[in-house]
Write a protein that holds these residues in place. Sequence first.
Motif, mmCIF file in Angstrom:
data_model
loop_
_atom_site.group_PDB
_atom_site.id
_atom_site.type_symbol
_atom_site.label_atom_id
_atom_site.label_comp_id
_atom_site.label_asym_id
_atom_site.label_seq_id
_atom_site.Cartn_x
_atom_site.Cartn_y
_atom_site.Cartn_z
ATOM 1 N N MET A 74 -36.053 -30.587 64.994
ATOM 2 C CA MET A 74 -36.918 -30.584 63.814
ATOM 3 C C MET A 74 -37.156 -29.144 63.346
ATOM 4 N N TRP A 75 -37.286 -28.995 61.997
ATOM 5 C CA TRP A 75 -37.437 -27.642 61.475
ATOM 6 C C TRP A 75 -38.796 -27.045 61.802
ATOM 7 N N GLU A 76 -39.767 -27.915 62.213
ATOM 8 C CA GLU A 76 -41.082 -27.399 62.574
ATOM 9 C C GLU A 76 -41.001 -26.466 63.786
ATOM 10 N N ASP A 77 -39.917 -26.570 64.558
ATOM 11 C CA ASP A 77 -39.786 -25.764 65.770
ATOM 12 C C ASP A 77 -38.867 -24.564 65.585
ATOM 13 N N LYS A 78 -38.473 -24.274 64.336
ATOM 14 C CA LYS A 78 -37.520 -23.196 64.085
ATOM 15 C C LYS A 78 -38.255 -21.891 63.757
ATOM 16 N N TYR A 79 -37.747 -20.808 64.362
ATOM 17 C CA TYR A 79 -38.286 -19.462 64.098
ATOM 18 C C TYR A 79 -37.107 -18.529 63.822
ATOM 19 N N ILE A 80 -37.374 -17.505 63.002
ATOM 20 C CA ILE A 80 -36.309 -16.543 62.684
ATOM 21 C C ILE A 80 -36.874 -15.135 62.789
ATOM 22 N N CYS A 81 -36.121 -14.242 63.396
ATOM 23 C CA CYS A 81 -36.597 -12.864 63.581
ATOM 24 C C CYS A 81 -36.052 -11.951 62.484
ATOM 25 N N TYR A 82 -36.597 -10.744 62.426
ATOM 26 C CA TYR A 82 -36.225 -9.812 61.352
ATOM 27 C C TYR A 82 -34.792 -9.316 61.479
ATOM 28 N N LYS A 83 -34.194 -9.389 62.683
ATOM 29 C CA LYS A 83 -32.818 -8.931 62.861
ATOM 30 C C LYS A 83 -31.809 -9.944 62.338
ATOM 31 N N CYS A 84 -32.240 -11.187 62.148
ATOM 32 C CA CYS A 84 -31.325 -12.227 61.653
ATOM 33 C C CYS A 84 -31.345 -12.344 60.137
ATOM 34 N N VAL A 85 -32.040 -11.421 59.472
ATOM 35 C CA VAL A 85 -32.142 -11.399 58.009
ATOM 36 C C VAL A 85 -31.778 -10.000 57.537
ATOM 37 N N SER A 86 -31.119 -9.903 56.363
ATOM 38 C CA SER A 86 -30.735 -8.586 55.834
ATOM 39 C C SER A 86 -31.603 -8.122 54.666
ATOM 40 N N ASP A 87 -32.189 -9.064 53.917
ATOM 41 C CA ASP A 87 -32.999 -8.654 52.765
ATOM 42 C C ASP A 87 -34.168 -7.786 53.232
ATOM 43 N N LYS A 88 -34.294 -6.584 52.654
ATOM 44 C CA LYS A 88 -35.266 -5.595 53.120
ATOM 45 C C LYS A 88 -36.709 -6.075 52.961
ATOM 46 N N TYR A 89 -36.989 -6.763 51.852
ATOM 47 C CA TYR A 89 -38.364 -7.235 51.640
ATOM 48 C C TYR A 89 -38.736 -8.282 52.682
ATOM 49 N N VAL A 90 -37.833 -9.215 52.956
ATOM 50 C CA VAL A 90 -38.105 -10.268 53.942
ATOM 51 C C VAL A 90 -38.201 -9.671 55.342
ATOM 52 N N VAL A 91 -37.338 -8.701 55.650
ATOM 53 C CA VAL A 91 -37.398 -8.019 56.947
ATOM 54 C C VAL A 91 -38.777 -7.397 57.143
ATOM 55 N N GLN A 92 -39.250 -6.659 56.127
ATOM 56 C CA GLN A 92 -40.550 -6.009 56.215
ATOM 57 C C GLN A 92 -41.671 -7.039 56.324
ATOM 58 N N HIS A 93 -41.512 -8.145 55.622
ATOM 59 C CA HIS A 93 -42.496 -9.230 55.646
ATOM 60 C C HIS A 93 -42.599 -9.817 57.066
ATOM 61 N N ILE A 94 -41.457 -10.023 57.702
ATOM 62 C CA ILE A 94 -41.458 -10.563 59.071
ATOM 63 C C ILE A 94 -42.108 -9.572 60.033
ATOM 64 N N LYS A 95 -41.810 -8.292 59.867
ATOM 65 C CA LYS A 95 -42.392 -7.281 60.744
ATOM 66 C C LYS A 95 -43.913 -7.207 60.604
ATOM 67 N N GLU A 96 -44.404 -7.411 59.378
ATOM 68 C CA GLU A 96 -45.839 -7.283 59.134
ATOM 69 C C GLU A 96 -46.637 -8.482 59.628
ATOM 70 N N ILE A 97 -46.123 -9.703 59.398
ATOM 71 C CA ILE A 97 -46.920 -10.885 59.741
ATOM 72 C C ILE A 97 -46.413 -11.620 60.973
ATOM 73 N N GLY A 98 -45.222 -11.256 61.482
ATOM 74 C CA GLY A 98 -44.639 -11.973 62.612
ATOM 75 C C GLY A 98 -45.192 -11.538 63.957
ATOM 76 N N ASN A 99 -44.769 -12.240 64.972
ATOM 77 C CA ASN A 99 -45.113 -11.868 66.342
ATOM 78 C C ASN A 99 -43.938 -12.255 67.243
ATOM 79 N N ASN A 100 -44.009 -11.841 68.486
ATOM 80 C CA ASN A 100 -42.916 -12.146 69.415
ATOM 81 C C ASN A 100 -43.368 -13.102 70.521
#
Length: 459
Positions: free
Chosen positions: A1-27
């Motif tokens: 199920m997609w409810e269990d899917k997570y994506i990290c900033y290294k798996c994305v290239s768009d700079k805005y999305v990368v920065q967005h993941i770094k700001e609000i994401g966690n590990n």
Amino acid sequence: MWEDKYICYKCVSDKYVVQHIKEIGNNAQVCSYCKRKRKNIHLEYILRMMNEVFEYYYDMYEDIYDTGRGDSAQDVICGELGVEWDVAEDIYQFLCDEYNPHNDYDYIRYNDGFVYRHINNYSGELAHTWSKATDSLMKETRYFNREVNDFLDSLFSDIDKLKNRESNSPIKTLTDDVHLFRARVFEDQEEVKQALEQPEKNFGPPPTTLARSGRMNAQGISVFYGATSVNLAIAEVRPPVGSIVVTACFVPLRELKVLDISALDSLSFGSGSKFDPQTRKTSERAIFFSTLSRKLTLPTFGKRQDSDYLITQVVADYLSDRNKFQLDGVSFKSTQVDANGEDAETGYNVVLFNKSSGVRHAADKSRRYNVEMYEHIEYDQYAFVPEIQLIVEEQIKPRYMGSFSSSYDTNDTLLMKSNSMTYHKITGVKYRTSETKIHQGDSIRKQEPPQKFDDLMDF
């Protein structure tokens, strides 16, 4: 199920999305794709952002003929986000589940049979606000219209800081090496002779009592309409064959700042991420400026002229009134000349606002010229050699220096070069057209209605 899917900033290239993941994401959890434990976010956030990109930047088409004109949703996701195919495939499937309707009457947004094409002409909220503002001009009030004023404030707030694709400002400076030409149409030589007796007055802007409504001025507001070449000036007045046109040249007495409206068509706002809401705003503004540029410069005809001119007049009034910009006028490319001609690239029209349209000596009622249209050759033979001569009266030296007064207004911005006037007899007009053949189709047979029975005996 997609409810269990997570994506990290290294798996994305768009700079805005990368920065967005770094700001609000966690590990706290492992990335579902690279299996590494670094900052990541729930795929739900990516779905929302990706759906907004599709909604804002792409149109969908059902490619029933397999033309190849467009990309699959997965290709768009790969290209915009900069992700691997398995990530794009997951996002696509989840978009279908989340955003496709669960009924039979709403349109489907995501489907394997659809292709997606980039939209280049969306101006969003700006276009909607502009529509409301212009509607209020037509139906409510032109002067002191707060809605229109607020809109123009937001639109032109930093116009002096913007650049076009060549990194040039849309605001340019006219110096005394720029020659501005005006043209006037006459029916006969007698009219020409009368006008030449006071050329500064008669070839400059008309007095307020005679100022007719134009593209950049309301009736009663006198402005200077000029062009940077003689041919352009003649083309703009559209003289009929058989008429006479006299052109006069004017030069600035000081530097004049004008906004190049045609340059608004090519302003550069940078190329940010499509996932960044700020990019959408700047994209809207660039597209809207391009549309506005065409609206302000294209010719109008018939019933549309009054309403279209009302809009361009209000924009001109606004730019003239704002001390922040210190503008003397506007310029724009002419639509009356051959697109392939020599004036098409370098020639342009200039409109100087009322405050910057004064012509030296125009208000001097005593300044006159002697005008001769023919030169006597011999006996009863005359040659057409129009000539003007300034009539200079000897000035009586004032008894006191305090009684001396200048013969011109120090606020004048233009000087007419009286030795550069030209008489043109219009002997023909050229047109360039784009031709489209009107096809003759097959005849359409009109079915006659069934005849009514006049008598029951017809049965």
